[in-house]
Structure formats: structure tokens, C-alpha cells
Design a protein around this motif. Structure first.
Motif: not given
Ligand SMILES: Cc1ncc(COP(=O)(O)O)c(C=O)c1O
Length: 438
Positions: A2, A92, A96, A376, A380
Motif C-alpha cells: 500500500a 487503507r 484496498a 478485509e 488493512h
């Protein structure tokens, strides 16, 4: 990898910025919720009916029409142990899922028990202690509420008895330990300690329990002892009231971020964390501001999306007053999904009324979809969400993706109402493909 960004991630308030009052949405609702009725007389319940179970100050808050209720200094002192809670921008996660929308979350998992629940547990323990009660009885689903009340009771020197829904008692052994570490006594519900519990054992051997059954047991316990009051972690007006510190802080923090949400999202069991975040924003919506307010619930217990609006009991054994709410029926025993706190047949009457008035809308999700979104999010943003909060995350991600498809950009705020450190079995089941969708 990232890309690192320099934008601000956490929006923090100082202790001096803690809200000094709770916000009471009853003062602003276009249509009041219908009254709660006494099952024997069919008349609205009065303070005298409730006095055996609750302290007078909470009964007065239950019926208050004042827009603001001052928070006593003694409660603010305890709130300062973890409040104000942070508001995060999920940079983030946004990256993503490649969304054009901005996603913010208010994180209530920083409290000692790990959720929003102590916002009301501390207030309830305070008023009970002030009015001379020495013991509280309660139910708990996933154990978040039970541990919050155990924590609050120990701070005020009260005894605490927790009836924990049996399936969660088995799924979450470390919540039990937490409750015991804070000095409370805990039994699986249905238990052998109440008439209600014994009757359920006889009628439904091996019952996994439900919040409705555990409430019946706690109410029976409290009604049978003078030193004991009953304490409920959701649904009631005063419980929702105490949670509104969340939304008031969030409004100030969103202003710090130079933002205001188009969409406000929370998961709904009985409705307290959802109300806590959304009611201060609904005040703005009632005042004319455009905000989409979304309640997320499990498909296995779809109270708002598939329940009927009716007068129903809050518990399985019909010990409580009749509440006007969306309900799946007081004898509905939801499948044992991991979001134990969302396995409730009813919902707060205030939220039911707001849904009927079109101010709040609801969606229901399957648990594997919610866990996929939670994983998920965790990969992140780092935080492992409570399974209940996973529903709000799924709501936020779904909303962002829908906006992208429509070519729109939204500002989304959701309540990350608790961490999932005591619910890792749920993650294990999801990640190993052993989680059933109901
Ligand atoms: C972390 C968490 N979120 C949500 C809930 C659901 O309750 P409510 O709808 O009152 O916020 C619970 C209930 O136990 C919970 O523990």
C-alpha cells in the motif's frame, strides 16, 4: 504494497471535550413511539410498574421528553478512563477496495470491556448504587454486555449476576473469565437457577438459549429479590440515551476532519450502538439535512427487514411489558450465528418508529459475507472487529461499492462498536470454511 499517505488518520478529542449531556431523540421525533403497555391491563406502564426492576432516575429518563439530560460528574469521571474514543479515517481500506468514497469509523473497542456497552453500564450501575441497590442481574449474548456490567458494578461496589446465552457461553469462554475477573457471577442460560430456565430445559432439552430466554431469567431473579435491580444492555429508551455520547463526539470529530457523513451506518441487535452513533445525526436529518441512515442486521435474525411491527414481549417467558417494535416473535430462537449480540427477536421501539417514519432504513446480511468484510478490514486497518460490528463494516463496504458503480462519491461513517479479541473462534470457523450461512 500500500502506498503510504500523509493524510490524518485519527481524529481525537481531549477529555475536556467529552459531551456533558446525553441527547434524547424523543424531543425531536416527528412521531412519538407508541407507549409500552402493561400485559395485564393493556394500559401504558407507569413508574410504579417499573420501580421493582429499575431505579427511579432511569425510569424518569425512560419517559423524559427533554432533548438533553446532564451526565453526572461521577459518570464523566469513569468515562474518562477511555472516552472520548477515536474516530478513524479508513484510508487503507479505501485504497484496498479502490473506492472514491471516504470511509470513517468511530471506534468503541477502546473501552476496558472492548465495546460501547459500558457507556450505559456505568450510568446504570451509578444510578442503582445511588438509590441503594446492592446487586444487579442481567443477561448477555456474546458476553460484551455482561462484561461491561461486571466492569461497571465493580467500580461502584455492586454485586453482579450474569445469565449468558448458552451457545455464547460455550463459544466464548474467555468472556466468562473477563466477567469473573471483574467479580461477577455467571451461569449459562437456560440455567437451573430460575423457574424459567428449568421450564425451558424441560420443554427444549439442549436449547442453545437466546437473549429472550436470558432476559426472562434475569428479570425473574431481580423481581424476586429486594436488593436486586434488573439491568438491560439495549432496547430501552434510557439505554439508547446513554449511548449518544458516541454520535456527539463523532460530530465534533467529523468537523475536525472537515467532513460530514452522507451515510451513517451501525449494526443492530437491540439497537443501542446504532442509536448511539446515529441519533445525534438524525437530529440533523430531522432538521432538514440529507443523511442516509442504515441499520445492518443478520439475515439469521432479520428483525427490521422481515419482522412485523407489533406489540410484543421483550423476553421469551412474557415477564416484560409489551413493546411496540419490529419483532420476529418473542419465542423466536435465532440460529447460533457468531454475532451473539445480534440474536434478539425485537428491536428498540425508538428505532422501530424511526424505520416506520422512513428516517432509518435496514439491510440484512449473511454472516460469511460479514466476516469476509471484517477480514478485509482487519488486513488493512489492523483492528479485529467484533462479529456484530462486522455487519456495519459490510454495510460500509457495500455502500462504497454501490456508490462507485453509480459513479458517485460518498462520505461514509460507521460504528466499529467493539473488537473481536474474544470472538476468535468465529474467525477460525470463517477462515476454515466451517461457518454456516443461515
Ligand atoms: C460488540 C457488540 N455490538 C453490538 C451489539 C448489539 O447490541 P446493540 O444493538 O444494543 O448495540 C452487541 C450486543 O451484545 C455487542 O456486544
Amino acid at each position: 504494497m500500500a502506498q503510504t499517505r500523509t493524510q490524518q488518520t485519527k481524529f481525537l478529542l481531549s477529555e475536556s471535550e467529552l459531551p456533558r449531556h446525553w441527547y434524547n431523540i424523543r424531543a425531536d421525533m416527528p412521531n412519538p413511539a407508541q407507549p409500552v403497555l402493561h400485559p395485564g391491563t393493556g394500559e401504558p406502564v407507569g413508574p410504579d410498574d417499573l420501580a421493582p426492576l429499575f431505579p427511579m432516575e432511569l425510569i424518569l429518563q425512560e419517559v423524559s421528553e427533554d432533548a438533553e439530560v446532564a451526565i453526572p460528574e461521577e459518570i464523566l469521571d469513569i468515562y474518562r478512563l477511555w472516552r472520548p474514543t477515536p474516530l478513524h479515517r479508513a484510508h487503507r481500506l479505501e485504497q484496498a477496495i479502490d473506492t472514491r468514497s471516504r470511509i470513517f469509523y468511530k471506534y468503541e473497542g477502546v473501552s476496558p470491556p472492548g465495546s460501547h456497552k459500558p457507556n450505559t453500564a456505568v450510568a446504570q450501575a451509578y444510578y442503582n448504587a445511588k438509590e441503594g441497590r446492592t446487586r444487579l442481574a442481567t443477561e448477555t449474548g456474546a458476553g460484551q454486555w455482561g462484561s461491561a456490567l461486571a466492569f461497571a458494578c465493580t467500580l461502584f461496589g455492586l454485586e453482579c449476576k450474569v445469565y449468558m446465552v448458552k451457545i455464547s457461553y460455550e463459544q466464548k469462554p474467555f468472556r466468562r473469565s473477563l466477567i469473573q475477573a471483574w467479580g461477577a457471577t455467571i451461569v449459562p442460560s437456560p440455567s437451573d437457577e430460575t423457574q424459567v430456565g428449568r421450564a425451558i430445559h424441560e420443554q427444549y432439552p439442549g436449547s442453545p438459549g437466546s437473549l429472550g430466554i436470558a432476559i426472562s431469567e434475569a428479570v425473574e431473579d431481580a423481581a424476586g429479590r429486594e436488593d436486586t435491580a434488573y439491568s438491560l444492555g439495549s432496547v430501552l429508551n434510557h439505554v439508547l440515551l446513554h449511548q449518544t455520547v458516541i454520535g456527539q463526539e463523532a460530530i465534533a470529530q467529523m468537523a475536525q476532519a472537515d467532513a460530514f457523513p452522507d451515510v451513517v451506518i451501525g449494526c443492530v441487535g437491540g439497537g443501542s450502538n446504532f442509536a448511539g452513533l446515529s441519533f445525534p445525526f438524525l437530529r440533523e436529518k430531522i432538521g432538514g439535512r440529507e443523511i442516509d441512515v442504515l441499520a445492518c442486521e443478520p439475515a439469521a435474525c432479520p428483525t427490521l427487514t422481515r419482522g412485523v411491527f407489533a406489540y410484543d414481549f421483550g423476553d421469551t417467558s412474557k415477564l416484560t411489558p409489551l413493546a411496540p417494535m419490529h419483532t420476529l416473535g418473542h419465542d423466536f430462537v435465532p440460529a447460533p450465528i457468531h454475532a451473539g449480540g445480534l440474536r434478539y427477536h425485537g428491536v428498540a421501539p425508538l428505532i422501530s418508529q424511526l424505520v416506520r417514519d422512513g428516517l432509518v432504513r435496514a439491510e440484512a446480511y449473511l454472516q460469511n459475507d460479514c466476516f469476509a468484510s471484517a477480514v478485509e478490514f482487519a488486513r488493512h486497518e489492523g483492528i479485529i472487529p467484533a462479529p456484530e460490528a462486522a455487519h456495519a463494516i459490510h454495510g460500509a463496504i457495500t455502500t462504497a461499492k454501490a456508490a462507485d458503480e453509480a459513479g458517485e462519491e460518498r462520505t461514509i461513517l460507521f460504528n466499529l462498536c467493539g473488537h473481536g479479541h474474544f470472538a476468535l473462534k468465529a474467525y477460525e470457523d470463517h477462515l476454515s470454511g466451517n461457518l454456516l450461512d443461515v
